[in-house]
Design a protein around this motif. Sequence first.
Motif, PDB file in Angstrom:
ATOM      1  N   HIS A 291     -20.589  -5.399   8.619  1.00 37.66           N
ATOM      2  CA  HIS A 291     -19.744  -4.439   7.901  1.00 37.66           C
ATOM      3  C   HIS A 291     -18.415  -4.225   8.628  1.00 37.66           C
ATOM      4  N   SER A 292     -18.449  -4.226   9.949  1.00 41.26           N
ATOM      5  CA  SER A 292     -17.195  -4.099  10.704  1.00 41.26           C
ATOM      6  C   SER A 292     -16.291  -5.303  10.457  1.00 41.26           C
ATOM      7  N   LEU A 293     -16.864  -6.498  10.410  1.00 45.35           N
ATOM      8  CA  LEU A 293     -16.073  -7.698  10.114  1.00 45.35           C
ATOM      9  C   LEU A 293     -15.532  -7.654   8.691  1.00 45.35           C
ATOM     10  N   PHE A 294     -16.303  -7.082   7.795  1.00 43.47           N
ATOM     11  CA  PHE A 294     -15.822  -6.854   6.425  1.00 43.47           C
ATOM     12  C   PHE A 294     -14.553  -6.005   6.446  1.00 43.47           C
ATOM     13  N   HIS A 295     -14.539  -4.931   7.240  1.00 46.82           N
ATOM     14  CA  HIS A 295     -13.351  -4.085   7.362  1.00 46.82           C
ATOM     15  C   HIS A 295     -12.184  -4.839   8.010  1.00 46.82           C
ATOM     16  N   VAL A 296     -12.490  -5.660   9.010  1.00 45.17           N
ATOM     17  CA  VAL A 296     -11.434  -6.404   9.705  1.00 45.17           C
ATOM     18  C   VAL A 296     -10.720  -7.346   8.749  1.00 45.17           C
ATOM     19  N   VAL A 297     -11.478  -8.068   7.939  1.00 49.98           N
ATOM     20  CA  VAL A 297     -10.868  -9.002   6.987  1.00 49.98           C
ATOM     21  C   VAL A 297     -10.052  -8.252   5.941  1.00 49.98           C
ATOM     22  N   ILE A 298     -10.603  -7.154   5.422  1.00 51.47           N
ATOM     23  CA  ILE A 298      -9.880  -6.348   4.441  1.00 51.47           C
ATOM     24  C   ILE A 298      -8.592  -5.784   5.036  1.00 51.47           C
ATOM     25  N   GLY A 299      -8.553  -5.628   6.366  1.00 56.59           N
ATOM     26  CA  GLY A 299      -7.372  -5.079   7.019  1.00 56.59           C
ATOM     27  C   GLY A 299      -6.119  -5.919   6.844  1.00 56.59           C
ATOM     28  N   PHE A 300      -6.241  -7.192   6.468  1.00 56.79           N
ATOM     29  CA  PHE A 300      -5.079  -8.036   6.219  1.00 56.79           C
ATOM     30  C   PHE A 300      -4.521  -7.840   4.811  1.00 56.79           C
ATOM     31  N   MET A 301      -5.282  -7.197   3.938  1.00 58.66           N
ATOM     32  CA  MET A 301      -4.887  -7.050   2.546  1.00 58.66           C
ATOM     33  C   MET A 301      -3.670  -6.144   2.327  1.00 58.66           C
ATOM     34  N   PRO A 302      -3.530  -4.974   2.992  1.00 60.00           N
ATOM     35  CA  PRO A 302      -2.394  -4.089   2.705  1.00 60.00           C
ATOM     36  C   PRO A 302      -1.026  -4.753   2.849  1.00 60.00           C
ATOM     37  N   HIS A 303      -0.878  -5.675   3.799  1.00 58.67           N
ATOM     38  CA  HIS A 303       0.422  -6.334   3.978  1.00 58.67           C
ATOM     39  C   HIS A 303       0.855  -7.032   2.698  1.00 58.67           C
ATOM     40  N   PHE A 304      -0.068  -7.742   2.066  1.00 57.11           N
ATOM     41  CA  PHE A 304       0.280  -8.492   0.865  1.00 57.11           C
ATOM     42  C   PHE A 304       0.498  -7.562  -0.329  1.00 57.11           C
ATOM     43  N   ILE A 305      -0.222  -6.464  -0.376  1.00 56.65           N
ATOM     44  CA  ILE A 305      -0.010  -5.486  -1.446  1.00 56.65           C
ATOM     45  C   ILE A 305       1.364  -4.846  -1.309  1.00 56.65           C
ATOM     46  N   MET A 306       1.740  -4.461  -0.089  1.00 55.15           N
ATOM     47  CA  MET A 306       3.013  -3.780   0.130  1.00 55.15           C
ATOM     48  C   MET A 306       4.204  -4.712  -0.093  1.00 55.15           C
ATOM     49  N   THR A 307       4.114  -5.929   0.415  1.00 56.17           N
ATOM     50  CA  THR A 307       5.213  -6.872   0.204  1.00 56.17           C
ATOM     51  C   THR A 307       5.328  -7.261  -1.267  1.00 56.17           C
ATOM     52  N   SER A 308       4.210  -7.310  -1.959  1.00 53.16           N
ATOM     53  CA  SER A 308       4.259  -7.586  -3.392  1.00 53.16           C
ATOM     54  C   SER A 308       4.958  -6.457  -4.136  1.00 53.16           C
ATOM     55  N   ALA A 309       4.706  -5.219  -3.709  1.00 53.27           N
ATOM     56  CA  ALA A 309       5.368  -4.072  -4.329  1.00 53.27           C
ATOM     57  C   ALA A 309       6.879  -4.119  -4.129  1.00 53.27           C
ATOM     58  N   CYS A 310       7.319  -4.637  -2.976  1.00 52.52           N
ATOM     59  CA  CYS A 310       8.758  -4.727  -2.705  1.00 52.52           C
ATOM     60  C   CYS A 310       9.459  -5.733  -3.612  1.00 52.52           C
ATOM     61  N   LYS A 311       8.721  -6.719  -4.123  1.00 50.04           N
ATOM     62  CA  LYS A 311       9.326  -7.752  -4.961  1.00 50.04           C
ATOM     63  C   LYS A 311       9.441  -7.344  -6.426  1.00 50.04           C
ATOM     64  N   LEU A 312       8.859  -6.226  -6.785  1.00 49.88           N
ATOM     65  CA  LEU A 312       8.911  -5.785  -8.180  1.00 49.88           C
ATOM     66  C   LEU A 312      10.347  -5.474  -8.605  1.00 49.88           C
ATOM     67  N   GLN A 313      10.641  -5.753  -9.863  1.00 46.02           N
ATOM     68  CA  GLN A 313      11.965  -5.423 -10.385  1.00 46.02           C
ATOM     69  C   GLN A 313      12.211  -3.918 -10.339  1.00 46.02           C
ATOM     70  N   SER A 314      11.164  -3.142 -10.552  1.00 49.05           N
ATOM     71  CA  SER A 314      11.310  -1.686 -10.543  1.00 49.05           C
ATOM     72  C   SER A 314      11.584  -1.143  -9.141  1.00 49.05           C
ATOM     73  N   SER A 315      11.411  -1.952  -8.113  1.00 50.85           N
ATOM     74  CA  SER A 315      11.686  -1.515  -6.744  1.00 50.85           C
ATOM     75  C   SER A 315      13.095  -1.849  -6.278  1.00 50.85           C
ATOM     76  N   GLN A 316      13.767  -2.728  -6.985  1.00 52.63           N
ATOM     77  CA  GLN A 316      15.032  -3.254  -6.476  1.00 52.63           C
ATOM     78  C   GLN A 316      16.146  -2.213  -6.427  1.00 52.63           C
TER      79      GLN A 316
END
Length: 333
Positions: A291-316
Amino acid sequence: LIAIAQNNNNNNYRMKIDSNESLQSSGNHSKGISINSGSPSSALSKNIGDGKNFDAQAYLDKRVMTPMQERANALTILPNMFYCMYFVLAGSWLTSEALENTRQSVGDELGIENSMEQDGWADMAQDVFGHQNDFLNHMGCINIPMLPKLYALPPLPVVAGAVGIVAHAPFSFIYHWFYATKLHPSKRVEHWSRRLDHAFIHFASACMSYATSGRMDYFLLTAAFNLDCAYRQFERRVRPRRNQIRIAISILLYTLPVLRRGYYSEFLTLVFLFLLSGWFFAAYPVGGWSHSLFHVVIGFMPHFIMTSACKLQSSQAQIEFAAKCAIAGGMHD
């Protein structure tokens, strides 16, 4: 003759009594076998095999962790929260590329000052509260010495993604650190802290659906689904399989917009992270540490979510406004 007849009657009577006692003994023995056949182990096996009568305790028995492992679970959920806070407050959403593009399109600092308009947050607030509010009319650049890179408020999709992840982390930490280490395994699955942990996973999923899509209508659709899922976490009878399926659907709902917008590498990366973390969660390949390793792997996910949000037209628009604030104030090296 009379004596012989009486003796025969007595023998028959004794045989009848012996026969009855034998039948009663046999009946009692049969009842004993019937009771034993209904033992808890056989009932448990029946419940596990029957999907409708899924035994939540049997599900947890094979996933029991030591207090040290549970505390590791609590600690490994915190990097998600700290990363999102850093991303927002350190101005990581305002890239050097955005600054350079703004400088080239507007020119020098005087040209930037003349071209600056009210930021997107103020426009949105005025749509709600009206255009006669003096406070909203002065919303704009930010100058906080402790946050030198935060030139303006970040785009709303970036804030939504951060709020969802940051809001979930404390509830997960509370469950794993304070209660999962003390409660008997039979009491954990129905405890309020575990229910809140799972409910706020759905809150985070709804927020991230806006972070990846930038569309309010899509956010409201996913929010309705996640609200229903969160409500079902507090039903008296816990149904782990159903709840896990619903969490998987909520994850799919906020990753699909990344695919729809054509960011294939980000989408495939997210899919890989979710599949790998899901394998740790479901297969438990390293026992209680899975379960701890499950959390560690999920820990890489926020970076891609946040950078994806920056690319939105509504964010520009808001990113461009922040870039103008940085250049006009001479705060960017």
